[in-house]
Design a protein around this motif. Structure first.
Motif, PDB file in Angstrom:
ATOM      1  N   ILE A   4      60.444  43.596  40.180  1.00 38.65           N
ATOM      2  CA  ILE A   4      60.041  42.446  39.360  1.00 38.65           C
ATOM      3  C   ILE A   4      60.452  41.150  40.033  1.00 38.65           C
ATOM      4  CG2 ILE A   4      60.486  41.259  37.186  1.00 38.65           C
ATOM      5  CD1 ILE A   4      60.608  43.980  35.831  1.00 38.65           C
ATOM      6  N   LEU A   5      61.687  41.086  40.541  1.00 35.11           N
ATOM      7  CA  LEU A   5      62.143  39.881  41.223  1.00 35.11           C
ATOM      8  C   LEU A   5      61.319  39.636  42.485  1.00 35.11           C
ATOM      9  CD1 LEU A   5      64.113  37.538  41.492  1.00 35.11           C
ATOM     10  CD2 LEU A   5      65.708  39.092  42.658  1.00 35.11           C
ATOM     11  N   GLY A   6      60.989  40.699  43.206  1.00 30.16           N
ATOM     12  CA  GLY A   6      60.172  40.549  44.407  1.00 30.16           C
ATOM     13  C   GLY A   6      58.796  39.990  44.098  1.00 30.16           C
ATOM     14  N   LEU A   7      58.156  40.495  43.034  1.00 31.89           N
ATOM     15  CA  LEU A   7      56.837  39.989  42.637  1.00 31.89           C
ATOM     16  C   LEU A   7      56.927  38.526  42.193  1.00 31.89           C
ATOM     17  CD1 LEU A   7      55.609  43.102  40.620  1.00 31.89           C
ATOM     18  CD2 LEU A   7      54.700  42.301  42.815  1.00 31.89           C
ATOM     19  N   TYR A   8      57.975  38.215  41.452  1.00 34.96           N
ATOM     20  CA  TYR A   8      58.175  36.846  40.966  1.00 34.96           C
ATOM     21  C   TYR A   8      58.351  35.882  42.141  1.00 34.96           C
ATOM     22  CZ  TYR A   8      60.117  32.993  38.197  1.00 34.96           C
ATOM     23  OH  TYR A   8      60.342  31.775  37.619  1.00 34.96           O
ATOM     24  N   LEU A   9      59.213  36.242  43.078  1.00 37.93           N
ATOM     25  CA  LEU A   9      59.457  35.384  44.233  1.00 37.93           C
ATOM     26  C   LEU A   9      58.204  35.242  45.091  1.00 37.93           C
ATOM     27  CD1 LEU A   9      63.029  36.507  45.362  1.00 37.93           C
ATOM     28  CD2 LEU A   9      62.385  34.370  44.246  1.00 37.93           C
ATOM     29  N   ALA A  43      37.150  36.362  48.942  1.00 37.05           N
ATOM     30  CA  ALA A  43      36.309  37.337  48.251  1.00 37.05           C
ATOM     31  C   ALA A  43      36.129  38.593  49.088  1.00 37.05           C
ATOM     32  CB  ALA A  43      34.951  36.713  47.928  1.00 37.05           C
ATOM     33  N   VAL A  44      35.887  38.410  50.383  1.00 36.58           N
ATOM     34  CA  VAL A  44      35.721  39.559  51.281  1.00 36.58           C
ATOM     35  C   VAL A  44      37.006  40.389  51.329  1.00 36.58           C
ATOM     36  CG1 VAL A  44      35.375  40.243  53.691  1.00 36.58           C
ATOM     37  CG2 VAL A  44      33.935  38.458  52.675  1.00 36.58           C
ATOM     38  N   LEU A  45      38.150  39.715  51.423  1.00 31.70           N
ATOM     39  CA  LEU A  45      39.428  40.432  51.490  1.00 31.70           C
ATOM     40  C   LEU A  45      39.704  41.204  50.200  1.00 31.70           C
ATOM     41  CD1 LEU A  45      41.611  37.668  53.208  1.00 31.70           C
ATOM     42  CD2 LEU A  45      40.834  39.808  54.240  1.00 31.70           C
ATOM     43  N   LEU A  46      39.462  40.564  49.057  1.00 38.20           N
ATOM     44  CA  LEU A  46      39.734  41.229  47.782  1.00 38.20           C
ATOM     45  C   LEU A  46      38.771  42.388  47.553  1.00 38.20           C
ATOM     46  CD1 LEU A  46      41.349  41.433  45.236  1.00 38.20           C
ATOM     47  CD2 LEU A  46      39.969  39.596  44.227  1.00 38.20           C
ATOM     48  N   MET A  47      37.506  42.203  47.912  1.00 37.56           N
ATOM     49  CA  MET A  47      36.553  43.308  47.789  1.00 37.56           C
ATOM     50  C   MET A  47      36.934  44.465  48.710  1.00 37.56           C
ATOM     51  SD  MET A  47      32.896  41.313  47.529  1.00 37.56           S
ATOM     52  CE  MET A  47      32.562  40.151  46.215  1.00 37.56           C
ATOM     53  N   GLY A  48      37.382  44.130  49.911  1.00 39.78           N
ATOM     54  CA  GLY A  48      37.834  45.177  50.824  1.00 39.78           C
ATOM     55  C   GLY A  48      39.013  45.936  50.260  1.00 39.78           C
ATOM     56  N   PHE A 224      47.032  35.001  51.435  1.00 42.14           N
ATOM     57  CA  PHE A 224      48.233  34.919  50.609  1.00 42.14           C
ATOM     58  C   PHE A 224      47.990  34.134  49.319  1.00 42.14           C
ATOM     59  CE2 PHE A 224      49.895  35.994  54.741  1.00 42.14           C
ATOM     60  CZ  PHE A 224      50.934  36.868  54.462  1.00 42.14           C
ATOM     61  N   GLY A 225      47.457  32.914  49.456  1.00 40.79           N
ATOM     62  CA  GLY A 225      47.301  32.061  48.283  1.00 40.79           C
ATOM     63  C   GLY A 225      46.233  32.510  47.313  1.00 40.79           C
ATOM     64  N   SER A 226      45.203  33.227  47.794  1.00 41.74           N
ATOM     65  CA  SER A 226      44.084  33.585  46.925  1.00 41.74           C
ATOM     66  C   SER A 226      43.975  35.073  46.636  1.00 41.74           C
ATOM     67  CB  SER A 226      42.761  33.106  47.548  1.00 41.74           C
ATOM     68  OG  SER A 226      42.790  31.718  47.803  1.00 41.74           O
ATOM     69  N   VAL A 227      44.717  35.925  47.342  1.00 40.76           N
ATOM     70  CA  VAL A 227      44.633  37.370  47.097  1.00 40.76           C
ATOM     71  C   VAL A 227      46.011  37.942  46.761  1.00 40.76           C
ATOM     72  CG1 VAL A 227      44.026  39.617  48.056  1.00 40.76           C
ATOM     73  CG2 VAL A 227      42.595  37.632  48.573  1.00 40.76           C
ATOM     74  N   ILE A 228      46.949  37.851  47.702  1.00 38.85           N
ATOM     75  CA  ILE A 228      48.249  38.499  47.508  1.00 38.85           C
ATOM     76  C   ILE A 228      48.998  37.902  46.317  1.00 38.85           C
ATOM     77  CG2 ILE A 228      50.530  38.850  48.534  1.00 38.85           C
ATOM     78  CD1 ILE A 228      49.174  39.212  51.215  1.00 38.85           C
TER      79      ILE A 228
END
Length: 302
Positions: A4-9, A43-48, A224-228
């Motif tokens: 949880i802390l890792g996801l938050y950070l 979009a391409v990265l998220l679809m992949g 990073f900013g739009s997918v991860i």
């Protein structure tokens, strides 16, 4: 470190830094072109990712209206206005002004979703907005109400309105069972296509800058900013709920202003310190009541 802390950070560090990274996208090509590149790639990265993980790729038929609206409001108009504002303001100020989105969400949820407005939440939104105005006061005193700072602030506020309308569309979609990730991927694609049209209307030239800073910043913003960061945030919601996950909105503008101070030479004033404190306090009030009430119920049950 706990998951949880890792996801938050991850969400805070990535989204808190994207405001500054946008600076490297400016000047090389028209902002509409950069936004089109960013969300086309995202979009391409998220679809992949959906294909690799064998998740649903195509949204159901009733979801396409939401896909178009979220693409128009969130992944095109919103970010185009943010990029235009960042041309005129330090990135940290853009981030803090973006925190006024919480008040926009409260008001639009009342208008479009008929959700009641709790007095404490409304008070928090107004306190946060007053903090944004106070933070911008030194800039406005230098440039005046018609200068670049005032224009930049107006652009960010318009971006907040657009982003909030996109959020309302997502909430409505959730009520009708629209799968979030495939809808988000196609919304990004729709937003990218829309930005291509806007760029052509503005007479922009579609070229790809060869500088390392532009390519690296584009990759960072898309991956990073739009997918991860979105995946981390969605995972956080699944683990601890949307109310507590929403507290990342408190930390992001603080981190963005720290980065702006280090790399952009942002100069702090007494008004800026008080304004940031009010903006953070306002977000805590907007996000807090539901969480506090939940904790009291949990304590009573225990």
């Amino acid at each position: 470190m706990s998951p949880i802390l890792g996801l938050y950070l991850a969400a805070v560090l990535i989204w808190g830094s994207t405001w500054y990274v946008i600076e490297f996208q400016l000047g090389a090509v028209d902002p509409a072109v950069s936004v089109a590149y960013r969300f086309g790639l995202a979009a391409v990265l998220l679809m992949g990712w959906l294909v690799v993980t064998r998740q649903r790729l195509i949204p159901p038929r009733h979801a396409w209206r939401q896909v178009a609206l979220v693409g128009a409001f969130t992944f095109s108009t919103n970010y185009l206005l943010v990029y235009l504002a960042t041309e005129r303001l330090p990135s940290g100020l853009v981030a803090v002004a973006g925190s006024a989105l919480s008040l926009m969400n409260v008001l639009n949820a009342r208008i479009f979703l008929r959700q009641p407005i709790r007095p404490l939440v409304l008070l928090g939104g107004l306190i946060g907005m007053s903090g944004v105005v106070l933070l911008f006061l030194p800039e406005l005193q230098v440039d005046g109400l018609t200068g670049k700072s005032a224009v930049g602030l107006a652009l960010v506020m318009l971006s907040n309105v657009s982003a909030s309308l996109g959020s309302i569309c997502v909430q409505r979609g959730a009520r009708t069972g629209v799968p979030l990730l495939p809808a988000t991927a196609w919304s990004m694609a729709f937003g990218a296509v829309l930005m291509v049209g806007v760029a052509l209307a503005r007479g922009a030239v579609f070229s790809f800058p060869t500088s390392l800073s532009y390519a690296a910043s584009l990759g960072y913003l898309a991956l990073f900013g739009s997918v991860i960061a979105f995946l981390a945030y969605f995972s956080l919601i699944g683990r601890i709920g949307a109310d507590r996950a929403g507290y990342i909105a408190v930390m992001i503008p603080i981190l963005a202003l720290v980065i702006s101070t280090i790399f952009e030479g942002y100069h702090w004033s007494a008004a800026a310190f008080v304004g940031l404190a009010l903006a953070v306090a306002g977000n805590l009030l907007v996000l807090g009541p539901k969480t506090w009430r939940k904790r009291r119920v949990d304590a009573a049950t225990a």
